[in-house]
Design a protein around this motif. Structure first.
Motif, PDB file in Angstrom:
ATOM      1  N   HIS A   1      48.361  42.641  37.682  1.00 28.05           N
ATOM      2  CA  HIS A   1      47.504  41.735  37.232  1.00 28.05           C
ATOM      3  C   HIS A   1      46.249  41.787  38.014  1.00 28.05           C
ATOM      4  N   THR A   2      46.758  41.660  39.191  1.00 23.88           N
ATOM      5  CA  THR A   2      45.546  41.469  40.394  1.00 23.88           C
ATOM      6  C   THR A   2      44.451  42.930  40.144  1.00 23.88           C
ATOM      7  N   MET A   3      45.021  43.758  39.956  1.00 22.66           N
ATOM      8  CA  MET A   3      44.363  44.905  39.429  1.00 22.66           C
ATOM      9  C   MET A   3      43.443  44.823  38.252  1.00 22.66           C
ATOM     10  N   ALA A   4      44.291  44.408  37.233  1.00 23.27           N
ATOM     11  CA  ALA A   4      43.557  44.616  35.903  1.00 23.27           C
ATOM     12  C   ALA A   4      42.356  43.367  36.088  1.00 23.27           C
ATOM     13  N   ILE A   5      42.546  42.424  36.848  1.00 24.53           N
ATOM     14  CA  ILE A   5      41.661  41.167  36.923  1.00 24.53           C
ATOM     15  C   ILE A   5      40.305  41.992  37.813  1.00 24.53           C
ATOM     16  N   ALA A   6      40.691  42.768  38.691  1.00 26.52           N
ATOM     17  CA  ALA A   6      39.460  43.236  39.608  1.00 26.52           C
ATOM     18  C   ALA A   6      38.850  44.248  38.833  1.00 26.52           C
ATOM     19  N   SER A   7      39.613  45.390  38.113  1.00 31.67           N
ATOM     20  CA  SER A   7      38.881  46.498  37.583  1.00 31.67           C
ATOM     21  C   SER A   7      38.424  46.071  36.154  1.00 31.67           C
ATOM     22  N   SER A   8      38.753  45.042  35.389  1.00 34.11           N
ATOM     23  CA  SER A   8      38.011  44.683  34.279  1.00 34.11           C
ATOM     24  C   SER A   8      36.785  44.081  34.390  1.00 34.11           C
ATOM     25  N   GLY A   9      36.503  43.514  35.738  1.00 34.59           N
ATOM     26  CA  GLY A   9      35.566  42.493  35.847  1.00 34.59           C
ATOM     27  C   GLY A   9      35.864  41.042  35.480  1.00 34.59           C
ATOM     28  N   ILE A  10      36.896  40.624  35.249  1.00 34.57           N
ATOM     29  CA  ILE A  10      37.194  39.355  34.652  1.00 34.57           C
ATOM     30  C   ILE A  10      36.934  38.262  35.532  1.00 34.57           C
ATOM     31  N   LYS A  11      36.665  38.487  36.980  1.00 34.10           N
ATOM     32  CA  LYS A  11      36.393  37.239  37.877  1.00 34.10           C
ATOM     33  C   LYS A  11      34.673  36.959  37.523  1.00 34.10           C
TER      34      LYS A  11
ATOM     35  N   ILE B   1      37.274  28.008  38.008  1.00 31.97           N
ATOM     36  CA  ILE B   1      38.297  28.551  38.007  1.00 31.97           C
ATOM     37  C   ILE B   1      38.531  29.698  38.959  1.00 31.97           C
ATOM     38  N   ASN B   2      39.321  29.374  39.817  1.00 31.25           N
ATOM     39  CA  ASN B   2      39.730  30.221  41.184  1.00 31.25           C
ATOM     40  C   ASN B   2      40.902  30.826  41.086  1.00 31.25           C
ATOM     41  N   MET B   3      40.949  32.402  41.048  1.00 27.77           N
ATOM     42  CA  MET B   3      42.166  33.208  40.945  1.00 27.77           C
ATOM     43  C   MET B   3      42.628  33.482  42.365  1.00 27.77           C
ATOM     44  N   LEU B   4      43.888  33.367  42.363  1.00 28.28           N
ATOM     45  CA  LEU B   4      44.471  33.743  43.646  1.00 28.28           C
ATOM     46  C   LEU B   4      45.635  34.955  43.338  1.00 28.28           C
ATOM     47  N   SER B   5      45.759  35.554  44.225  1.00 28.55           N
ATOM     48  CA  SER B   5      46.688  36.716  44.097  1.00 28.55           C
ATOM     49  C   SER B   5      48.304  36.275  44.697  1.00 28.55           C
ATOM     50  N   GLY B   6      49.262  36.780  44.228  1.00 27.68           N
ATOM     51  CA  GLY B   6      50.423  36.341  44.573  1.00 27.68           C
ATOM     52  C   GLY B   6      51.421  37.491  45.234  1.00 27.68           C
ATOM     53  N   PRO B   7      52.616  37.194  45.409  1.00 29.98           N
ATOM     54  CA  PRO B   7      53.414  38.099  46.130  1.00 29.98           C
ATOM     55  C   PRO B   7      54.089  39.485  45.143  1.00 29.98           C
ATOM     56  N   GLY B   8      53.497  39.631  44.279  1.00 25.59           N
ATOM     57  CA  GLY B   8      54.268  40.475  43.175  1.00 25.59           C
ATOM     58  C   GLY B   8      53.718  41.684  43.133  1.00 25.59           C
ATOM     59  N   CYS B   9      53.402  42.402  44.237  1.00 31.04           N
ATOM     60  CA  CYS B   9      53.173  43.985  44.477  1.00 31.04           C
ATOM     61  C   CYS B   9      54.272  44.323  45.402  1.00 31.04           C
ATOM     62  N   PRO B  10      55.305  45.118  44.801  1.00 33.50           N
ATOM     63  CA  PRO B  10      56.276  45.500  45.492  1.00 33.50           C
ATOM     64  C   PRO B  10      56.158  46.314  46.623  1.00 33.50           C
ATOM     65  N   VAL B  11      55.079  47.224  46.840  1.00 29.81           N
ATOM     66  CA  VAL B  11      54.727  47.941  47.974  1.00 29.81           C
ATOM     67  C   VAL B  11      54.441  46.999  49.075  1.00 29.81           C
ATOM     68  N   CYS B  12      53.590  46.033  48.554  1.00 31.82           N
ATOM     69  CA  CYS B  12      53.160  44.966  49.756  1.00 31.82           C
ATOM     70  C   CYS B  12      54.213  44.435  50.606  1.00 31.82           C
ATOM     71  N   VAL B  13      55.127  44.044  49.846  1.00 37.34           N
ATOM     72  CA  VAL B  13      56.359  43.277  50.193  1.00 37.34           C
ATOM     73  C   VAL B  13      57.572  43.923  50.807  1.00 37.34           C
TER      74      VAL B  13
ATOM     75  N   PHE C   1      48.953  42.651  30.077  1.00 36.73           N
ATOM     76  CA  PHE C   1      47.917  43.249  31.070  1.00 36.73           C
ATOM     77  C   PHE C   1      46.652  43.854  30.767  1.00 36.73           C
ATOM     78  N   GLU C   2      46.478  43.577  29.376  1.00 34.00           N
ATOM     79  CA  GLU C   2      45.038  43.965  28.934  1.00 34.00           C
ATOM     80  C   GLU C   2      44.158  42.761  29.259  1.00 34.00           C
ATOM     81  N   PRO C   3      42.929  43.049  29.615  1.00 35.04           N
ATOM     82  CA  PRO C   3      41.849  41.988  30.039  1.00 35.04           C
ATOM     83  C   PRO C   3      42.193  40.863  29.008  1.00 35.04           C
ATOM     84  N   SER C   4      42.170  40.894  27.843  1.00 34.38           N
ATOM     85  CA  SER C   4      42.065  39.788  26.634  1.00 34.38           C
ATOM     86  C   SER C   4      43.436  39.089  26.784  1.00 34.38           C
TER      87      SER C   4
END
Lengths: 346, 341
Positions: A24-34, A41-53, A206-209
């Motif tokens: 979702h983080t990548m989809a939000i960034a790559s589709s220009g949703i922000k 409306i402030n979007m925060l990223s969470g811990p759901g990146c398996p590599v990161c954790v 996961f689609e922008p819509s």
């Protein structure tokens, strides 16, 4: 979609929404949703990146095994993740046999083709990935494959959300929950978010819509002051999830306490092999232990993964820490929050 | 202190490759021709009509035969396309083979036949070559190095440095076909779309470019074939060389459904996937429609589209997304890796 955006813009209250999942983080960034969202409306990223954790100790263990002659198999994301001293990609360039696979089944094939070698698969991911791995473990058991084992670093999403909410420092007003995780576990395991913490949550595609609709549904729940777990991703998610997959998963694994890189120990947030399948557990097979290591001083990834800080608040971001020279976990993965901010210029 | 070593990421064609080129190669070998960092070098001949255009490249690919082509066709098309991107007419190519002990001779012959066919169709001649055989494991079946020579009309000035404000960006067709086809073949992913196989777009672009130049050579300011690093990296190279901004519209970029689906499945961005039969041209606004029309009439340009324009600010490349947002389109940092979930 224009109607959804108009409705979101009509919501005037300032709120923080956490998108838990790295995809979702990548989809939000790559589709220009922000850029389309109002400032309140402030979007925060969470811990759901398996590599990161995935803790550095897991990488250290895999590297240690690679140096002894094991063939290490891994999903591509893990190649650049630094352990405490090195990374798989670096070790591969020194001659260690480390291979990117697209499925754990490929690792089994490698095991069959190399009967004199030990094949180790680095098992990372959430509920989306682990049922498939459980099925492959059963296949390996049925085929009596003896030169194959898995480093189980799988993690579970609901306990991580509970841990964030119990810390009570992120001031989260709503959650965008990962659609693919709920394809497996359904919506029930998230009920505590609405019932105990009185926070709205929407299981989202996961689609922008999809994401914009998820944000709209959260805003509407806040307006109604009636938090619940809604399913936006109805085309894939049922309330009860995929019962077969869940049964399969827990027939091979059971929950266990688990270390999350940048966050620390979270109770019952990981998966370990059940006794019957322990011969596939790399740690048991080789008598390895995961060593705890400290995150680099000054790295804010722990705070970023729990919604307390944003990447640009970190002194390393974009300077010492870049995707080709990552310092913290959020810059390491292509689905990490810092990587998304760096790549897409948030 | 750890000694820095070359890694696979240094060859990705992205930021790390550019850093290596600037810090090692240009630092030691730089001169006004090399420093331009175009696909080929323009060498001034004692001729009032033509410039000599010169290029070299090495080809390593796994598997050496893939849907739509092979390493031989790739080496000829790649060299022709590098010359064509400067507006040159490719004439002569040299070939240098590095063969691994154990390579099957019929495989080599198949590759050489493919080279011959591609060269003949494109009107170029293979004029010299070399062969070395190395120990098993010292190379991956076969590596091919080429050099190519062409001539360009002195009145034509096509270079990555020449993109100008308000210029129009034209893409000759769908992106990502080559990279995804090779990945599918290499990893035996078995991705298909109905009966249609994912196939490389590999093709020599000299004939298409010739037609574009014929209709309006002076209107073409810059061209690139978006190979390693894909469309995003090619546009970044031009934006950096010309010190301009380039804004492109995601909804206008041609993309085949199977490629789009494969990218979504694997977590790869098609804008960074390699192409071997496509070009991106930066052309003057007044000539854009005419050039586009000529491209569309050519088999290799029938899906050509205007995808964006050159803007004064901000510098770099920006993508207007399908839903109306905007984001930076950076040069590829290093190789894209498939994701976990």
């Amino acid at each position: 979609m224009n109607n959804i955006i108009t409705e979101i813009k009509s919501f005037s209250k300032a709120i923080n929404i956490m998108e838990v999942c790295g995809t979702h983080t990548m989809a939000i960034a790559s589709s220009g949703i922000k850029a389309l969202l109002p400032q309140n409306i402030n979007m925060l990223s969470g811990p759901g990146c398996p590599v990161c954790v995935t803790p550095t100790g897991i990488l250290d263990a895999a590297i240690e095994l690679a140096k002894t002659g094991c063939i290490i198999t891994t999903f591509g994301d893990m190649m650049r993740v630094p352990g405490s001293k090195s990374a798989l990609e670096k070790e591969k360039s020194t001659g260690c046999d480390i291979r990117i696979v697209y499925s754990c089944t490929d690792a089994i094939q490698i095991a069959l083709l190399n009967p004199k070698k030990e094949i180790v698969f680095i098992g990372v991911g959430f509920e989306t990935t682990s049922p498939t791995i459980a099925a492959i473990v059963k296949t390996a058991e049925n085929q009596n494959i003896k030169n194959f084992s898995i480093i189980s670093a799988f993690k579970l999403i609901p306990p991580a959300i509970a841990a964030i909410l119990e810390q009570n420092v992120s001031r989260i007003d709503g959650f965008i929950l990962p659609g693919h995780v709920s394809t497996i576990i359904g919506s029930k395991p998230y009920r505590f978010i609405a019932e105990k913490f009185r926070i709205p949550a929407v299981i989202t595609g996961f689609e922008p819509s999809d994401i914009l609709e998820g944000i709209m549904l959260i805003a509407n729940q806040i307006k109604r002051a009636k938090p619940e777990i809604e399913i936006q991703y109805q085309r894939c998610v049922k309330e009860q999830g995929n019962l077969y997959a869940v049964k399969l998963l827990y027939s091979v694994f059971e929950s266990s306490d688990s270390q999350w890189r940048g966050i620390g120990l979270i109770k019952n947030s990981g998966l370990k092999f059940r006794k019957k399948y322990q011969r596939f557990d790399t740690f048991k097979k080789f008598g390895l232990k995961v060593r705890n290591t400290k995150e680099p001083a000054g790295c804010l990834c722990g705070k970023i993964l729990t919604g307390i800080a944003k990447p640009n608040q970190c002194g390393y971001f974009g300077k010492k820490c870049t995707p080709s020279n990552p310092i913290g976990p959020c810059m390491i993965s292509s689905e990490g929050t810092c990587a998304a901010y760096y790549k897409y210029g948030n | 202190m750890e000694t820095k070593k070359i890694s696979l990421a240094d060859g990705s064609g992205g930021k790390l490759t550019h850093r290596l080129i600037k810090n090692i190669f240009l630092q030691n070998l730089g001169n006004p021709i090399l420093n331009r960092l175009d696909d080929s070098a323009i060498c001034n001949l004692q001729s009032a009509i033509y410039n000599l255009v010169f290029t070299t490249d090495s080809y390593v690919i796994k598997p050496i035969f893939f849907p739509g082509g092979d390493i031989g066709k790739l080496s000829i098309c790649g060299t022709i396309n590098d010359l064509s991107m400067l507006g040159a007419r490719p004439l002569y190519i040299s070939l240098s083979f590095i063969l691994e002990d154990g390579l099957q001779v019929d495989k080599l012959e198949q590759i050489v036949v493919s080279i011959a066919e591609t060269a003949k169709k494109s009107g170029v001649k293979i004029v010299c070559g070399d062969t070395k055989v190395v120990e098993k494991g010292a190379c991956d079946e076969i590596f091919i190095n080429t050099s190519g020579i062409g001539i360009a009309d002195k009145k034509i000035d096509i270079s990555g440095h020449n993109a100008k404000l308000n210029d129009i960006v034209i893409l000759s067709g769908t992106i990502g076909d080559h990279g995804i086809a090779v990945l599918n073949a290499r990893q035996k992913l078995g991705l298909r779309c109905g009966r249609c196989e994912l196939k490389s777009d590999i093709a020599p672009l000299n004939n298409l470019v010739e037609k574009m130049i014929k209709v309006c050579g002076s209107g073409i300011h810059a061209m690139r074939d978006p190979t390693r690093g894909g469309l995003a990296t090619a546009l970044n190279e031009i934006a950096e060389q010309s010190n301009v901004g380039i804004e492109i519209e995601e909804s206008t970029i041609p993309l085949k459904k199977p490629v789009e689906s494969a990218c979504a499945l694997l977590g790869l961005d098609p804008l960074y996937i390699a192409n071997e039969g496509k070009l991106v041209a930066i052309v003057s606004k007044k000539d854009a429609e005419q050039i586009l029309s000529v491209m569309k009439k050519h088999p290799l340009g029938k899906h050509a589209k205007i995808i964006g324009k050159v803007v004064p600010y901000p510098k770099g490349v920006f993508l207007k997304t399908k839903i109306g947002g905007t984001r930076i389109l950076q040069m590829l940092e290093s190789d894209q890796l498939p994701r976990i979930c």
